[in-house]
Scaffold this motif. Structure first.
Motif, mmCIF file in Angstrom:
data_model
loop_
_atom_site.group_PDB
_atom_site.id
_atom_site.type_symbol
_atom_site.label_atom_id
_atom_site.label_comp_id
_atom_site.label_asym_id
_atom_site.label_seq_id
_atom_site.Cartn_x
_atom_site.Cartn_y
_atom_site.Cartn_z
ATOM 1 N N ARG A 60 42.708 -51.640 -42.954
ATOM 2 C CA ARG A 60 42.670 -52.403 -41.698
ATOM 3 C C ARG A 60 43.785 -51.947 -40.761
ATOM 4 O O ARG A 60 43.586 -51.840 -39.546
ATOM 5 C CB ARG A 60 42.773 -53.900 -41.972
ATOM 6 N N LEU A 61 44.961 -51.675 -41.323
ATOM 7 C CA LEU A 61 46.065 -51.176 -40.493
ATOM 8 C C LEU A 61 45.712 -49.810 -39.914
ATOM 9 O O LEU A 61 46.022 -49.530 -38.755
ATOM 10 C CB LEU A 61 47.353 -51.071 -41.315
ATOM 11 N N ALA A 62 45.063 -48.969 -40.697
ATOM 12 C CA ALA A 62 44.676 -47.635 -40.212
ATOM 13 C C ALA A 62 43.739 -47.749 -39.019
ATOM 14 O O ALA A 62 43.782 -46.911 -38.107
ATOM 15 C CB ALA A 62 44.026 -46.828 -41.336
ATOM 16 N N GLU A 63 42.922 -48.790 -39.006
ATOM 17 C CA GLU A 63 42.009 -49.002 -37.878
ATOM 18 C C GLU A 63 42.758 -49.273 -36.573
ATOM 19 O O GLU A 63 42.218 -49.053 -35.498
ATOM 20 C CB GLU A 63 41.043 -50.157 -38.166
ATOM 21 N N GLU A 64 43.993 -49.738 -36.682
ATOM 22 C CA GLU A 64 44.797 -50.036 -35.494
ATOM 23 C C GLU A 64 45.483 -48.796 -34.919
ATOM 24 O O GLU A 64 46.031 -48.846 -33.814
ATOM 25 C CB GLU A 64 45.862 -51.089 -35.826
ATOM 26 N N LEU A 65 45.469 -47.695 -35.669
ATOM 27 C CA LEU A 65 46.105 -46.468 -35.202
ATOM 28 C C LEU A 65 45.271 -45.833 -34.084
ATOM 29 O O LEU A 65 44.049 -46.007 -34.060
ATOM 30 C CB LEU A 65 46.231 -45.466 -36.357
ATOM 31 N N PRO A 66 45.926 -45.073 -33.205
ATOM 32 C CA PRO A 66 45.155 -44.300 -32.224
ATOM 33 C C PRO A 66 44.181 -43.371 -32.971
ATOM 34 O O PRO A 66 44.492 -42.911 -34.076
ATOM 35 C CB PRO A 66 46.224 -43.493 -31.482
ATOM 36 N N PRO A 67 43.022 -43.079 -32.397
ATOM 37 C CA PRO A 67 41.985 -42.316 -33.113
ATOM 38 C C PRO A 67 42.449 -41.003 -33.741
ATOM 39 O O PRO A 67 42.134 -40.728 -34.904
ATOM 40 C CB PRO A 67 40.925 -42.065 -32.035
ATOM 41 N N ARG A 85 45.518 -40.075 -34.586
ATOM 42 C CA ARG A 85 46.489 -40.367 -35.642
ATOM 43 C C ARG A 85 45.779 -40.932 -36.870
ATOM 44 O O ARG A 85 46.120 -40.597 -38.004
ATOM 45 C CB ARG A 85 47.539 -41.358 -35.125
ATOM 46 N N LYS A 86 44.787 -41.770 -36.632
ATOM 47 C CA LYS A 86 44.002 -42.331 -37.734
ATOM 48 C C LYS A 86 43.306 -41.217 -38.510
ATOM 49 O O LYS A 86 43.313 -41.209 -39.740
ATOM 50 C CB LYS A 86 42.970 -43.320 -37.203
ATOM 51 N N LYS A 87 42.726 -40.276 -37.795
ATOM 52 C CA LYS A 87 42.019 -39.175 -38.449
ATOM 53 C C LYS A 87 42.976 -38.376 -39.328
ATOM 54 O O LYS A 87 42.659 -38.031 -40.466
ATOM 55 C CB LYS A 87 41.362 -38.275 -37.408
ATOM 56 N N ILE A 88 44.158 -38.091 -38.818
ATOM 57 C CA ILE A 88 45.167 -37.354 -39.583
ATOM 58 C C ILE A 88 45.593 -38.166 -40.803
ATOM 59 O O ILE A 88 45.699 -37.626 -41.917
ATOM 60 C CB ILE A 88 46.380 -37.008 -38.686
ATOM 61 N N PHE A 89 45.818 -39.460 -40.623
ATOM 62 C CA PHE A 89 46.208 -40.322 -41.735
ATOM 63 C C PHE A 89 45.132 -40.330 -42.830
ATOM 64 O O PHE A 89 45.439 -40.177 -44.016
ATOM 65 C CB PHE A 89 46.460 -41.751 -41.226
ATOM 66 N N VAL A 90 43.886 -40.485 -42.431
ATOM 67 C CA VAL A 90 42.782 -40.537 -43.400
ATOM 68 C C VAL A 90 42.653 -39.209 -44.137
ATOM 69 O O VAL A 90 42.494 -39.187 -45.369
ATOM 70 C CB VAL A 90 41.453 -40.921 -42.701
ATOM 71 N N LEU A 91 42.727 -38.106 -43.398
ATOM 72 C CA LEU A 91 42.629 -36.803 -44.057
ATOM 73 C C LEU A 91 43.764 -36.600 -45.059
ATOM 74 O O LEU A 91 43.557 -36.063 -46.149
ATOM 75 C CB LEU A 91 42.636 -35.675 -43.016
ATOM 76 N N SER A 92 44.950 -37.058 -44.702
ATOM 77 C CA SER A 92 46.109 -36.880 -45.573
ATOM 78 C C SER A 92 46.095 -37.828 -46.767
ATOM 79 O O SER A 92 46.205 -37.393 -47.915
ATOM 80 C CB SER A 92 47.392 -37.090 -44.779
ATOM 81 N N LYS A 93 45.967 -39.106 -46.500
ATOM 82 C CA LYS A 93 46.163 -40.104 -47.556
ATOM 83 C C LYS A 93 44.903 -40.462 -48.326
ATOM 84 O O LYS A 93 44.984 -40.879 -49.478
ATOM 85 C CB LYS A 93 46.776 -41.383 -46.964
ATOM 86 N N ARG A 94 43.757 -40.332 -47.709
ATOM 87 C CA ARG A 94 42.514 -40.691 -48.401
ATOM 88 C C ARG A 94 41.791 -39.468 -48.965
ATOM 89 O O ARG A 94 41.211 -39.522 -50.025
ATOM 90 C CB ARG A 94 41.572 -41.455 -47.468
ATOM 91 N N LYS A 95 41.847 -38.374 -48.206
ATOM 92 C CA LYS A 95 41.126 -37.169 -48.645
ATOM 93 C C LYS A 95 42.069 -36.126 -49.242
ATOM 94 O O LYS A 95 41.629 -35.079 -49.673
ATOM 95 C CB LYS A 95 40.323 -36.593 -47.484
ATOM 96 N N HIS A 96 43.361 -36.425 -49.208
ATOM 97 C CA HIS A 96 44.396 -35.602 -49.850
ATOM 98 C C HIS A 96 44.462 -34.172 -49.313
ATOM 99 O O HIS A 96 44.729 -33.239 -50.064
ATOM 100 C CB HIS A 96 44.219 -35.612 -51.372
ATOM 101 N N PHE A 97 44.229 -34.012 -48.012
ATOM 102 C CA PHE A 97 44.402 -32.718 -47.376
ATOM 103 C C PHE A 97 45.897 -32.456 -47.232
ATOM 104 O O PHE A 97 46.683 -33.387 -47.039
ATOM 105 C CB PHE A 97 43.789 -32.718 -45.972
ATOM 106 N N THR A 98 46.289 -31.200 -47.282
ATOM 107 C CA THR A 98 47.673 -30.839 -46.977
ATOM 108 C C THR A 98 47.826 -30.819 -45.456
ATOM 109 O O THR A 98 46.836 -30.791 -44.717
ATOM 110 C CB THR A 98 48.009 -29.437 -47.519
ATOM 111 N N ASN A 99 49.080 -30.795 -45.002
ATOM 112 C CA ASN A 99 49.317 -30.718 -43.559
ATOM 113 C C ASN A 99 48.680 -29.457 -42.977
ATOM 114 O O ASN A 99 48.120 -29.487 -41.879
ATOM 115 C CB ASN A 99 50.812 -30.749 -43.257
ATOM 116 N N LYS A 100 48.764 -28.356 -43.712
ATOM 117 C CA LYS A 100 48.183 -27.103 -43.241
ATOM 118 C C LYS A 100 46.661 -27.225 -43.129
ATOM 119 O O LYS A 100 46.069 -26.775 -42.141
ATOM 120 C CB LYS A 100 48.554 -25.966 -44.183
ATOM 121 N N GLU A 101 46.024 -27.836 -44.123
ATOM 122 C CA GLU A 101 44.569 -28.013 -44.085
ATOM 123 C C GLU A 101 44.148 -28.901 -42.913
ATOM 124 O O GLU A 101 43.146 -28.640 -42.251
ATOM 125 C CB GLU A 101 44.068 -28.610 -45.409
ATOM 126 N N ILE A 102 44.937 -29.945 -42.666
ATOM 127 C CA ILE A 102 44.638 -30.841 -41.537
ATOM 128 C C ILE A 102 44.780 -30.074 -40.221
ATOM 129 O O ILE A 102 43.929 -30.188 -39.331
ATOM 130 C CB ILE A 102 45.555 -32.075 -41.541
#
Length: 109
Positions: free
Chosen positions: A37-44, A46-63
């Motif tokens: 729910r907090l992620a939904e409050e992020l700007p779009p 930033r949310k996409k980067i957060f989801v890719l990093s924390k939920r899909k476990h992408f590295t910063n380079k992959e993102i």
């Protein structure tokens, strides 16, 4: 009788452990839902980067490659997202601390 007594104690302890574990899993789910729910409050973006990093476990380079942005932009946006999450979580520190600790312990074990 002794065997029956020991077995009854074992069943009782097992059911209590199962109940505690079920409660803990529920607590972990609640914490995860709150973070979602907090992620939904992020700007779009930033949310996409957060989801890719924390939920899909992408590295910063992959993102960075996926979104065609620099790694430093990814790092900055993740830092801002985590600061936002931390600030929101700290506002509810007393209620959430046990959930956070339990979630961390589940991942360790």
């Amino acid at each position: 009788q002794i065997v029956e007594y020991i077995y009854a104690e074992y069943v009782l302890e097992s059911s209590e452990e199962y109940s505690d574990n079920a409660d803990g899993e529920l607590d972990g789910k609640l914490l995860e839902e709150y973070i979602d729910r907090l992620a939904e409050e992020l700007p779009p973006s930033r949310k996409k980067i957060f989801v890719l990093s924390k939920r899909k476990h992408f590295t910063n380079k992959e993102i960075a490659v996926e979104l065609n942005i620099s790694e430093s932009t990814v790092a900055t946006q993740l830092s801002l997202a985590l600061k936002f999450m931390r600030d929101k979580l700290m506002a509810h520190y007393d209620e959430l601390l046990p959930l956070v600790i339990y979630a961390a312990l589940i991942k360790i074990v």
